[in-house]
Structures are given as structure tokens and as C-alpha cells.
Write a protein that holds these residues in place. Structure first.
Motif, short mmCIF file in Angstrom:
data_model
loop_
_atom_site.label_atom_id
_atom_site.label_comp_id
_atom_site.label_asym_id
_atom_site.label_seq_id
_atom_site.Cartn_x
_atom_site.Cartn_y
_atom_site.Cartn_z
N PRO A 174 0.84 -1.21 0.01
CA PRO A 174 -0.08 -0.05 0.16
C PRO A 174 0.76 1.25 0.00
N ILE A 175 2.08 1.22 0.69
CA ILE A 175 2.97 2.28 0.62
C ILE A 175 3.53 2.74 -0.67
N LEU A 176 3.84 1.49 -1.38
CA LEU A 176 4.64 1.79 -2.57
C LEU A 176 3.40 2.27 -3.67
N GLU A 177 2.37 1.81 -3.66
CA GLU A 177 1.11 2.20 -4.38
C GLU A 177 0.64 3.72 -4.24
N THR A 178 0.89 3.95 -3.06
CA THR A 178 0.59 5.45 -2.73
C THR A 178 1.49 6.32 -3.22
N ALA A 179 2.75 6.12 -3.08
CA ALA A 179 3.80 7.03 -3.55
C ALA A 179 3.91 6.89 -5.19
N MET A 180 3.58 5.77 -5.91
CA MET A 180 3.65 5.93 -7.31
C MET A 180 2.46 6.64 -7.71
N LYS B 257 0.74 -0.26 6.24
CA LYS B 257 -0.44 0.74 5.85
C LYS B 257 -0.19 2.20 5.73
N VAL B 258 -0.89 2.92 5.08
CA VAL B 258 -0.93 4.35 4.97
C VAL B 258 -2.03 5.16 5.75
N VAL B 259 -1.79 5.88 6.62
CA VAL B 259 -2.75 6.65 7.50
C VAL B 259 -2.79 8.23 6.98
N ARG B 260 -4.11 8.39 6.54
CA ARG B 260 -3.93 9.77 6.16
C ARG B 260 -4.78 10.85 7.11
N VAL B 261 -4.28 11.79 7.56
CA VAL B 261 -4.77 12.59 8.50
C VAL B 261 -5.13 13.99 7.85
N ARG B 262 -6.34 14.32 7.88
CA ARG B 262 -6.72 15.67 7.43
C ARG B 262 -7.55 16.48 8.32
N LEU C 12 0.60 10.42 6.48
CA LEU C 12 0.55 11.63 5.75
C LEU C 12 -0.47 12.65 6.26
N GLY C 13 0.03 13.96 7.04
CA GLY C 13 -0.53 14.72 7.30
C GLY C 13 -1.15 16.05 6.41
N SER C 14 -2.40 16.55 6.42
CA SER C 14 -2.86 17.57 5.75
C SER C 14 -3.33 18.43 6.58
N VAL C 15 -3.48 19.85 6.33
CA VAL C 15 -4.38 20.96 6.79
C VAL C 15 -5.18 21.40 5.57
N GLU D 199 16.04 4.28 5.19
CA GLU D 199 14.83 3.64 5.09
C GLU D 199 14.41 3.63 6.71
N PHE D 200 13.19 3.70 7.13
CA PHE D 200 12.65 3.67 8.41
C PHE D 200 11.28 2.79 8.37
N LYS D 201 11.08 2.22 9.49
CA LYS D 201 9.78 1.51 9.71
C LYS D 201 8.65 2.24 9.96
N TYR D 202 8.71 3.27 10.32
CA TYR D 202 7.51 4.29 10.31
C TYR D 202 8.05 5.85 9.93
N VAL D 203 7.23 6.43 8.85
CA VAL D 203 7.75 7.58 8.37
C VAL D 203 6.25 8.51 8.49
N PHE D 204 6.70 9.67 9.15
CA PHE D 204 5.54 10.78 9.27
C PHE D 204 5.90 11.95 8.31
N LEU D 205 5.08 12.38 7.66
CA LEU D 205 5.20 13.56 6.70
C LEU D 205 4.26 14.46 6.87
N PRO D 206 4.48 15.54 7.90
CA PRO D 206 3.41 16.40 8.25
C PRO D 206 3.26 17.54 7.01
N ARG D 207 2.14 17.94 6.77
CA ARG D 207 1.75 19.00 6.03
C ARG D 207 2.22 18.39 4.59
N HIS D 208 2.35 17.28 4.36
CA HIS D 208 3.02 16.98 3.03
C HIS D 208 2.47 17.70 1.71
N ASP D 209 1.12 17.80 1.69
CA ASP D 209 0.74 18.51 0.53
C ASP D 209 0.58 19.82 0.54
N ALA D 210 1.18 20.55 1.71
CA ALA D 210 1.15 22.00 1.67
C ALA D 210 1.73 22.93 0.54
N GLY D 211 0.92 23.73 -0.32
CA GLY D 211 1.64 24.29 -1.45
C GLY D 211 2.08 23.44 -2.56
#
Length: 688
Positions: free
Chosen positions: A514-520, A550-555, A680-683, A636-648
């Protein structure tokens, strides 16, 4: 809890193992009479046979019982610590190594190692069928009646009590089924080898006990040391057969390994370094663009291949060039503030009111044009610049724009020279000129270049001059889809022809599906330049082997809610079965240095331990790693957090297509650092 259980349980297990080994060795002493005619050698072999009580397999060469055993006769041990080819020597005088030569009793003993190395090479060919790396197979020369522990090239020289301590203390590389399979294969492959089985009965007849074959207390300490080690990751010992074939391949000239994210290109590169170190005696340079990555790679390699650790030099490209120039007495004056000031003044004089603003009014775009196209490719004249293909730069420039960009470049160079400072491209250009004037002495036996897509062309030319065109001299590793800097080049521009000397890895071993598919999805519509030609689109066929994740999306509705939920998600890791140790596998990645500093302060105030990526060297630390997308390259890491990943995040219309594609590639790289969890964090008000 540490590996192996509680301290008390580990201590009891270590003592039990040591006592069991002592009993097994005493029993083996009786059997060893049929293995060798030499009494001292018999004691050594009996001591080694004690290891069969704790998961090792002993294969004895039948020819050792002959009156004059051949020089390649040896025993092979296969067990938790790997595979060891052991030659037993009985010398009256203790051996030593002087000026790289083996000596004993005042005379050189050159050539004594040839038979052992021949057997090691033959065994290496056999274990390669399992995908086993040469780092897991090591030759030992054991000396009866002496105590020592030193290196002689690839061979480790040990006294017989010392070899028992060393083998028992080894970190665990092989599981019991693996060890059994490898031992059985070697016994079948070498008809002179016999797997020995020791029966622990009482003494037979009037035979005397052998006396202490080793110190039980020392072995107990060694067993405890091994139990404290976490098992070595499987990739440090075994590769997939496709990867192993690439790591062991002979190349007739410069070669390249490519493949999508997560396919193990760096892993293969590290094993390739070990393979080359095992084959020869020359220096090997392993270089990449990022400054922090060599620290991580050096630590991983030392843990993986301690035998060869001092033979491989890990460095960033610019650090190596600076060190090389310093050794040649060539002054380098890097001063970022003065360089930035020189460009700012050049822009005010030649750029701000020129036709360049028709293409892009941002001075940063034209700074990149100078850094990555003009100076990065080593262009010497406007005529060259007028005609050159600007690989990786999507925005077309007319003749007037190129002439204006060249005037900006010339003004920048004039102001930079007046300040007496250099930029990073100057360092690479000077190192190339110095290398062309006089080759490196001593030369490198091989140069391995990781993340080659991020290097400027002048850097590739420098490394080509260093590695040469000979067999196995230069290996380039990289993937254009993961380029995080603007611009690009073709290998042909560096005078490199690699036709027929390339390998493409196509199986992803890192990312959960799921992570690779989301990144692609982020880059699937973007073409990219891949050093040998353009790719028509970003989606490539890749097989995944890892599906648990898994991929966790937080809006979030606002920034405060977003940051609160980020802290909660990180704290939740410490409440898992791994406890606070789970934080060692977590990373927070941000687009800019300013965001990194903001989130470092925020997490620290929340009581979350953090470690900046530029200070991370690959060793486990119970702290969340934090850094930019670029700084995370190669990690590489087991857990990666991308805060505000889509800002701008740019939409990628025609006017901003180049910047949008680069931004999406950088985000793609950050996302593919995740193995088990991608957060994946978004505001709501900031999403691009």
C-alpha cells in the motif's frame, strides 16, 4: 528487553553453553585421533569440535590425516556466526605481520596463506549459490600453542584459545536451518570434507583426559557477548539470487545498477564493495552526494563486513574532493554567505531587469541554471551553452534567454572571484583538473557511486577519472525517478559507455504494497530523465514482496489539530510491544529546513526525543529522526511521518511544470523511505 531475555537468563544460558562445549571438546579429543597425526593439531580440532554442542557444524578434510597434508587442506565451520574456513598451523615461533607480510622466528613465511585462500575461494563459489555474501565467509589461520588475534589481509590469525572465544562471540548471522543447509551443501560439494558427529560417552580404555582445551570462563563471557547482540539483519548475510548475481558479477568496464525505489540498489552496492574487497588488496571508494549518508553506510558496512571495513572508504563527493585537494596543497575557500551575496548582486545587476524574468521571475531558478547546467556540466563558453541539451529542465530557452543567463553567470563568477571564495562546483572542477594533472597515488582499485542521479556532470567526470575504464573499476548506482535536484545529464556526456554492462533490479524489498502504491500515484504521470535517456512516464513495473503495512491519512481542520495528532501518532509507537525502542525506527520528514526546525521544537516540547538526520550515523537510537526529504535519501525507516505533506504542492501546469515535477519527485522519495507505516498529514486550508 535486550536480545536473549533477562540478564540473569542470559548469564545462565552462557554458562550452560560453555560447560556443554567443554564436555563436547573432551569427547572430541578422542575422535580427533583419526583426523590428524599431529598432537597439537588434534587439540585444536577437538576444541573446535566443542562448538558442535552449540549449533555449529564441523567439516574436517580427510587429507589432514595424511603424513603430508596438502596446503589447501582445512576444516570448515558453519554455525550461528557464519561460515569459517580454518587452517591449523603448528609453528614453534609465534607468527606476526610486519609490513604486510607474514613472519615467524625471524623469517618470512610468505605463501603459507595460499592454500587457505584457495579453499576459501572455492567455498565462496559454493555458498554464493545460496545468495550468501562473501562477508559471511571468512578464512582463519589458527596456531596451536600460541595466543594472538591479528589480521593478515583477508585472513584472521588466531591462537587456538582465542579462536573459540572469537567464534562464540560472533553476532548471529545464520538460523539453525540455514546453518544445516549450508553445511550439507558444502559437504556434498567437497568430497574430501566429512561432517563429524561427536558422541559424549565416558573415556574409553586407558586414554588420558586431554586437559583444558580452552578456558571455560572465557567462553562463558564470549557466549554472553553474543547473546547481547541483536541478530544481524538478513540482508547483511543473504541477498536474493538476482541481487547476489549482480553483486558478484565481473564487469569488463564501467557498469550501472538501476531500478525503482526499494529494490535494494544500495544493499547490492555494499555487498559489491565487500565482494571486491574479498578479491583483492586495493582501496575501494564508496561515494555518494549527500553528506550524512556515508556515515550511515560506513556503520552498516562495518557491522556487515568487519573483516573488510578498513579497506572501503566512505565519503560524500564534495568531502572527498576537498580532502584530495588539501592533500595536493590546493587551497579551497568555501564560504556560503559570500557566494550567496555574489549571486544576489549579480542578479540585481544582470538578471532582475532582463528577459530571464519572462521565463521565471524567481532568482532561485537561475541560480539552479548556473549550478546544475552551466557550472555543473563544466561549460566553458557561450557557444557550448547555446547548443547544449538541458536534460531535466523542462522550460525551453530561446537564444536571447541563454545569452542573458550566460551574462548572469559571468557577472556571478566575477563577483565570486573578487571575494576570493569558491562554490561546490569549483571544488569538483579543481579536483578533476588536479587528477588529470597527476593520478591518485595510490590509485583506487574500484569506485562505487551511489545515488549517481543527484551528482553534477563534472562530479561524474571526476569519479570516472578516478575509477577508470578497466574491469570492475567504476560502478554507478542510481535511479532518475528519485533525483531530488534540478537538471540532469547523460552518461555519454561524461564519456561513459556502459552498453551491455548494466543491471536493472525490479523487485521491491522495502515498502509495504500500500505504501508503494500510494507513492507511485504521486509521480505516475511524470516523465523523468534516467541518465541514459528519457522515460516516457513515471509508472514502472515492479514486484512487491512485502505486503504488511499501511498508509494513514490525517486531514486536520487547522495546524494545531494537525500537530497534536502527529504527536499522538508518534507517542502511540512507544505503547506498542517494542516500547520506546520503536522510536528508533521512526522518522519525521519535512520539505524545508525551516519546517524541520519548527517540528523539532514542537516534538521536543511535547517530550518526544528527536535526532537530526545530519547527526544520524545508522546506529540505533531511541529517538525520532527528523530531517528534510533530501537528507533522507538512501535511508529507510519502519515508520515515516510526513507532516503537511501537500502544503503548497504545485499543480504542475505548463508554466510551472518543471518545479512541480521536482517537488513531486522529492515527495516520492520521502514516501518511499517508509517500510511499515506512512503517515500523511494535511491541513484543510493548506492542501495543494
Amino acid at each position: 528487553m535486550a536480545a536473549g531475555g533477562t540478564p540473569g537468563a542470559r548469564g545462565r544460558r552462557a554458562r550452560d553453553d560453555a560447560l556443554t562445549m567443554t564436555r563436547r571438546s573432551n569427547a572430541a579429543y578422542r575422535a580427533a585421533e583419526g583426523w590428524t597425526r599431529d598432537e597439537a593439531d588434534r587439540r585444536v580440532l577437538a576444541a573446535l569440535a566443542g562448538l558442535t554442542a552449540v549449533g555449529w557444524h564441523l567439516l574436517v578434510d580427510r587429507r589432514l590425516a595424511e603424513p603430508a597434508p596438502p596446503p589447501d587442506a582445512a576444516v570448515i565451520l558453519v554455525g550461528p556466526g557464519g561460515v569459517f574456513v580454518v587452517a591449523v598451523r603448528h609453528w614453534a615461533d609465534a607468527p606476526s605481520v610486519q609490513d604486510g607480510r607474514l613472519t615467524a622466528g625471524g623469517r618470512w613465511r610468505d605463501g603459507e596463506e595460499a592454500g587457505l585462500l584457495a579453499t576459501t575461494l572455492a567455498a565462496d563459489d559454493q555458498v554464493g549459490a545460496f545468495g550468501m555474501s562473501p562477508v559471511a565467509l571468512r578464512p582463519l589461520m589458527v596456531f596451536a600453542g600460541h595466543r594472538l588475534d591479528t589480521a593478515f589481509g583477508r585472513i584472521r590469525l588466531l591462537g587456538h584459545p582465542d579462536v573459540i572465544h572469537m567464534l562464540v562471540a560472533e553476532p548471529r548471522r545464520l538460523t539453525p536451518p540455514m546453518a544445516r543447509a549450508v553445511a550439507a551443501h558444502l559437504a556434498e560439494a567437497f568430497p574430501d570434507l566429512e561432517a563429524v558427529t561427536i558422541e559424549e560417552g565416558g573415556p574409553s580404555g586407558d586414554e588420558a583426559e586431554p586437559g583444558a582445551l580452552f578456558e571455560t570462563e572465557e567462553v562463558e563471557k564470549a557466549a554472553l557477548e553474543s547473546l547481547r547482540h541483536a541478530p544481524i539483519e538478513r540482508w547483511m548475510t543473504f541477498l536474493h539470487p538476482d541481487q547476489a548475481a549482480v553483486a558478484r558479477r565481473d564487469w569488463s568496464g564501467p557498469a550501472r545498477i538501476s531500478g525503482p525505489a526499494g529494490t535494494g540498489k544500495t544493499v547490492v552496492g555494499l555487498h559489491r564493495a565487500a565482494e571486491l574487497a574479498a578479491r583483492g588488496t586495493g582501496r575501494i571508494l564508496y561515494v555518494t552526494f549527500a553528506n550524512n549518508l556515508p556515515l550511515v553506510q560506513k556503520h552498516l558496512f562495518a557491522r556487515m563486513a568487519g573483516t573488510f571495513a578498513d579497506r572501503v572508504e566512505f565519503s560524500s563527493l564534495h568531502k572527498w574532493a576537498q580532502s584530495f585537494l588539501a592533500g595536493r596543497g590546493v587551497p579551497v575557500r568555501l564560504h556560503a554567505d559570500r557566494v550567496d551575496d555574489a549571486f544576489s548582486r549579480a542578479w540585481m545587476a544582470e538578471g532582475r531587469d532582463s528577459v530571464l524574468t519572462e521565463i521565471d521571475p524567481s532568482p532561485s531558478y537561475w541560480r539552479e541554471e548556473i549550478d546544475h547546467v552551466i557550472k555543473g556540466r563544466g561549460l566553458a563558453s557561450l557557444e557550448e551553452y547555446r547548443d547544449i541539451a538541458r536534460h531535466g529542465r523542462r522550460t525551453a530557452l530561446q537564444t536571447a534567454h541563454r545569452e542573458a543567463a550566460w551574462l548572469l553567470y559571468e557577472e556571478y563568477e566575477l563577483l565570486r572571484a573578487e571575494r576570493g571564495v569558491h562554490d561546490f562546483n569549483d571544488v569538483l572542477t579543481a579536483a578533476l583538473a588536479e587528477l588529470e594533472r597527476a593520478p591518485a597515488d595510490p590509485p583506487y582499485a574500484a569506485v562505487i557511486v551511489d545515488e549517481v542521479q543527484d551528482l553534477p556532470l563534472v562530479g561524474v567526470r571526476l569519479l570516472h577519472a578516478l575509477g577508470g575504464d578497466g574491469p570492475n573499476g567504476l560502478l554507478l548506482i542510481g535511479d532518475g525517478q528519485q533525483a531530488v535536484y534540478p537538471g540532469g545529464f547523460r552518461l555519454a556526456d561524461a564519456g561513459l559507455g556502459i552498453k551491455g554492462r548494466g543491471a536493472v533490479l525490479r523487485t521491491n524489498y522495502r515498502n509495504a504494497a500500500p505504501i508503494l502504491e500510494t507513492a507511485m500515484e504521486v509521480v505516475s504521470g511524470d516523465p523523468f530523465d534516467d541518465l541514459e535517456g528519457p522515460s516516457p512516464h513515471g509508472r514502472r513495473a515492479v514486484e512487491t514482496t512485502y505486503h504488511d503495512g499501511k498508509v494513514v491519512r490525517v486531514r486536520a481542520g487547522d495546524g494545531a489539530d494537525h500537530d497534536r495528532r502527529l504527536v499522538e501518532a508518534i507517542r502511540a509507537l512507544a505503547e506498542t510491544a517494542d516500547g520506546p525502542a520503536a522510536l528508533a525506527g521512526a522518522a519525521v520528514l519535512c520539505r524545508s529546513l525551516r519546517d524541520v526546525e519548527d517540528y523539532r521544537r514542537h516534538l521536543t516540547r511535547a517530550g518526544v526525543p528527536v535526532l537530526r538526520l545530519e547527526r544520524y550515523d545508522g546506529r540505533p537510537a531511541e529517538a525520532v529522526k527528523i530531517g528534510t526529504y533530501r537528507r533522507a535519501k538512501g535511508l529507510e525507516f519502519k515508520y515515516v511521518f510526513l507532516p503537511r505533506h501537500d502544503a503548497g504542492l504545485p499543480a504542475g501546469d505548463d508554466g510551472d511544470r518543471e518545479r512541480a515535477e521536482l517537488t513531486r519527485r522529492q515527495l516520492f522519495v520521502a514516501m518511499t523511505r517508509a517500510r511499515d507505516l506512512l503517515w500523511l498529514g494535511s491541513v484543510a486550508a493548506e492542501g495543494g
